[in-house]
Design a protein around this motif. Structure first.
Motif, PDB file in Angstrom:
ATOM      1  N   ILE A  16       0.853  -1.183   0.000  1.00  0.00           N
ATOM      2  CA  ILE A  16       0.000   0.000   0.000  1.00  0.00           C
ATOM      3  C   ILE A  16       0.889   1.232   0.000  1.00  0.00           C
ATOM      4  O   ILE A  16       1.533   1.541   1.016  1.00  0.00           O
ATOM      5  CB  ILE A  16      -0.926   0.030   1.228  1.00  0.00           C
ATOM      6  CG1 ILE A  16      -1.727  -1.275   1.344  1.00  0.00           C
ATOM      7  CG2 ILE A  16      -1.856   1.233   1.177  1.00  0.00           C
ATOM      8  CD1 ILE A  16      -2.427  -1.436   2.690  1.00  0.00           C
ATOM      9  N   SER A  22      -8.220   5.052   3.389  1.00  0.00           N
ATOM     10  CA  SER A  22      -8.663   3.772   2.831  1.00  0.00           C
ATOM     11  C   SER A  22      -7.990   2.589   3.507  1.00  0.00           C
ATOM     12  O   SER A  22      -8.573   1.504   3.625  1.00  0.00           O
ATOM     13  CB  SER A  22      -8.412   3.726   1.320  1.00  0.00           C
ATOM     14  OG  SER A  22      -7.031   3.870   1.034  1.00  0.00           O
ATOM     15  N   SER A  23      -6.776   2.787   4.000  1.00  0.00           N
ATOM     16  CA  SER A  23      -6.047   1.673   4.631  1.00  0.00           C
ATOM     17  C   SER A  23      -6.657   1.270   5.964  1.00  0.00           C
ATOM     18  O   SER A  23      -6.441   0.152   6.444  1.00  0.00           O
ATOM     19  CB  SER A  23      -4.574   2.031   4.825  1.00  0.00           C
ATOM     20  OG  SER A  23      -4.416   3.027   5.820  1.00  0.00           O
ATOM     21  N   LEU A  26      -8.799  -1.353   4.638  1.00  0.00           N
ATOM     22  CA  LEU A  26      -8.111  -2.397   3.894  1.00  0.00           C
ATOM     23  C   LEU A  26      -7.257  -3.274   4.789  1.00  0.00           C
ATOM     24  O   LEU A  26      -7.296  -4.511   4.689  1.00  0.00           O
ATOM     25  CB  LEU A  26      -7.252  -1.762   2.792  1.00  0.00           C
ATOM     26  CG  LEU A  26      -6.424  -2.727   1.938  1.00  0.00           C
ATOM     27  CD1 LEU A  26      -7.307  -3.782   1.284  1.00  0.00           C
ATOM     28  CD2 LEU A  26      -5.623  -1.952   0.892  1.00  0.00           C
ATOM     29  N   TYR A  37       0.975  -7.961   3.678  1.00  0.00           N
ATOM     30  CA  TYR A  37       0.999  -6.593   3.166  1.00  0.00           C
ATOM     31  C   TYR A  37       2.118  -5.801   3.830  1.00  0.00           C
ATOM     32  O   TYR A  37       2.669  -6.181   4.870  1.00  0.00           O
ATOM     33  CB  TYR A  37      -0.343  -5.894   3.433  1.00  0.00           C
ATOM     34  CG  TYR A  37      -0.518  -5.481   4.872  1.00  0.00           C
ATOM     35  CD1 TYR A  37      -0.153  -4.204   5.308  1.00  0.00           C
ATOM     36  CD2 TYR A  37      -0.998  -6.384   5.829  1.00  0.00           C
ATOM     37  CE1 TYR A  37      -0.280  -3.835   6.640  1.00  0.00           C
ATOM     38  CE2 TYR A  37      -1.123  -6.027   7.149  1.00  0.00           C
ATOM     39  CZ  TYR A  37      -0.767  -4.744   7.555  1.00  0.00           C
ATOM     40  OH  TYR A  37      -0.872  -4.377   8.872  1.00  0.00           O
ATOM     41  N   THR A  75      -2.508   4.858  -3.560  1.00  0.00           N
ATOM     42  CA  THR A  75      -3.689   5.533  -3.031  1.00  0.00           C
ATOM     43  C   THR A  75      -3.636   7.048  -3.209  1.00  0.00           C
ATOM     44  O   THR A  75      -4.673   7.711  -3.156  1.00  0.00           O
ATOM     45  CB  THR A  75      -3.875   5.231  -1.536  1.00  0.00           C
ATOM     46  OG1 THR A  75      -2.837   5.863  -0.790  1.00  0.00           O
ATOM     47  CG2 THR A  75      -3.850   3.730  -1.277  1.00  0.00           C
ATOM     48  N   TYR A 187     -15.111   0.043   3.330  1.00  0.00           N
ATOM     49  CA  TYR A 187     -15.047  -1.417   3.418  1.00  0.00           C
ATOM     50  C   TYR A 187     -15.216  -2.048   2.039  1.00  0.00           C
ATOM     51  O   TYR A 187     -14.524  -3.018   1.706  1.00  0.00           O
ATOM     52  CB  TYR A 187     -16.128  -1.921   4.373  1.00  0.00           C
ATOM     53  CG  TYR A 187     -16.149  -3.424   4.547  1.00  0.00           C
ATOM     54  CD1 TYR A 187     -15.144  -4.070   5.252  1.00  0.00           C
ATOM     55  CD2 TYR A 187     -17.182  -4.196   4.012  1.00  0.00           C
ATOM     56  CE1 TYR A 187     -15.159  -5.451   5.420  1.00  0.00           C
ATOM     57  CE2 TYR A 187     -17.203  -5.575   4.172  1.00  0.00           C
ATOM     58  CZ  TYR A 187     -16.197  -6.196   4.879  1.00  0.00           C
ATOM     59  OH  TYR A 187     -16.210  -7.563   5.038  1.00  0.00           O
ATOM     60  N   ALA A 190     -12.071  -1.625   0.070  1.00  0.00           N
ATOM     61  CA  ALA A 190     -11.102  -2.654   0.482  1.00  0.00           C
ATOM     62  C   ALA A 190     -11.416  -3.984  -0.184  1.00  0.00           C
ATOM     63  O   ALA A 190     -10.518  -4.675  -0.684  1.00  0.00           O
ATOM     64  CB  ALA A 190     -11.110  -2.790   2.000  1.00  0.00           C
ATOM     65  N   ARG A 191     -12.686  -4.363  -0.203  1.00  0.00           N
ATOM     66  CA  ARG A 191     -13.081  -5.614  -0.846  1.00  0.00           C
ATOM     67  C   ARG A 191     -12.768  -5.583  -2.339  1.00  0.00           C
ATOM     68  O   ARG A 191     -12.347  -6.586  -2.928  1.00  0.00           O
ATOM     69  CB  ARG A 191     -14.574  -5.872  -0.628  1.00  0.00           C
ATOM     70  CG  ARG A 191     -14.937  -6.152   0.822  1.00  0.00           C
ATOM     71  CD  ARG A 191     -16.444  -6.268   1.016  1.00  0.00           C
ATOM     72  NE  ARG A 191     -16.997  -7.362   0.218  1.00  0.00           N
ATOM     73  CZ  ARG A 191     -17.905  -7.207  -0.736  1.00  0.00           C
ATOM     74  NH1 ARG A 191     -18.354  -6.000  -1.052  1.00  0.00           N
ATOM     75  NH2 ARG A 191     -18.353  -8.244  -1.397  1.00  0.00           N
ATOM     76  N   VAL A 193     -10.383  -3.830  -3.864  1.00  0.00           N
ATOM     77  CA  VAL A 193      -8.934  -3.938  -4.061  1.00  0.00           C
ATOM     78  C   VAL A 193      -8.496  -5.395  -3.965  1.00  0.00           C
ATOM     79  O   VAL A 193      -7.719  -5.888  -4.799  1.00  0.00           O
ATOM     80  CB  VAL A 193      -8.185  -3.075  -3.022  1.00  0.00           C
ATOM     81  CG1 VAL A 193      -6.690  -3.409  -3.012  1.00  0.00           C
ATOM     82  CG2 VAL A 193      -8.389  -1.593  -3.326  1.00  0.00           C
TER      83      VAL A 193
END
Length: 286
Positions: A16, A22-23, A26, A37, A75, A187, A190-191, A193
């Motif tokens: 990332i 966003s993290s 994620l 990760y 990102t 959420y 994240a799904r 990605v």
């Protein structure tokens, strides 16, 4: 050659670049799914790797200290010509000794589709502003075989749509202009990605729109949460009054307004169908 001390693993599933809002959605999902990760910030805070993107960087130490990753998630916004190419080229060349394929995902914005004369229904294949600085960088990433996810309004956690109203509609004239609103929860980002990461062969050189599959109506949303907005009661009552007046003035018989009245409606079914998923966090009021 300078020997670089690594703070993290030498190889991960997802890297990332830019561990921001966003993290926060994620990373917990990666942990749950047992997907390895690493993440970066410009300062290296909270156990992240220090990395600040500079095009044509002369000092490659920060690049070399990054782990090899099957998927590199960008990102932060890349803008204009050469930025996507510089990041892609520098990362892959500093990791060419690693025996894994590199895939890139760039997070973008649906704002590039806001152009005069746009069709009512906007898909990933619709016209967009090719002169937009972010669109230029995204197109470059697509040419390199990366994937671009153009995200609609991001919400979740500290980002709540009802908190945006004071900024976007402080007057009746500005409220009149507020029509469609498209959202995607962190959420579901994240799904998405992870879905692209796991099926990247479906994403090579592809741009996708990402929404929660709902075209929201600003006026209906404002009415829906008015009862809960006690901190600014006078302003809330004014907006309710304005909405009633605007409905009379524009012959809107009920909310939500029709797609034709809202205009610029995003159709993101292609992403969800391609990756065999559906959004699970749709914004509701009340």
């Amino acid at each position: 050659m300078v020997t670089v001390m690594r703070k993290g693993p030498t190889e991960v599933d997802i890297l990332i670049l830019g561990a921001g809002w966003s993290s926060t959605f994620l990373i917990p999902l990666l942990l749950k799914e047992h997907i390895t990760y690493a993440a970066t910030t410009t300062t290296g805070r909270d156990g992240t790797l220090k990395f600040k993107f500079e095009c044509d960087a002369k000092n490659l130490e920060e690049y070399e200290s990054l782990p090899a990753a099957k998927t590199v998630l960008i990102t932060f916004p890349l803008k204009g010509k050469h930025q996507s190419f510089c990041l892609y080229k520098t990362y892959t060349e500093t990791h060419n000794h690693c025996n894994i394929p590199f895939h890139f995902i760039q997070l973008g914005s649906t704002g590039i589709f806001t152009i005069p004369g746009q069709d009512l229904w906007v898909t990933r294949h619709s016209k967009y502003d090719v002169s937009n600085a972010r669109a230029i960088a995204e197109d470059e990433m697509l040419q390199l075989g990366g994937c671009v996810l153009n995200l609609s309004g991001l919400w979740g956690g500290t980002r709540q749509p009802q908190n945006w109203v004071d900024r976007v509609a402080p007057t009746k004239d500005m409220l009149k202009e507020k029509a469609s609103l498209h959202l995607i929860h962190g959420y579901d980002v994240a799904r998405a990605v992870i879905g692209v990461h796991q099926k990247f062969h479906l994403a090579i050189g592809q741009r996708f729109l990402l929404t929660d599959l709902v075209v929201h109506d600003w006026w209906a949303m404002i009415l829906g949460y008015a009862k809960d907005n006690e901190e600014n009661e006078n302003m809330t009552h004014s907006r309710i009054k304005w909405i009633g007046e605007l409905m009379d003035e524009h012959q809107v018989r009920a909310l939500p307004r029709s797609m034709e009245q809202l205009g610029r409606c995003y159709d993101s079914r292609d992403f969800w169908a391609t990756f065999g998923m559906m959004p699970v966090r749709t914004y509701t009021v009340g």
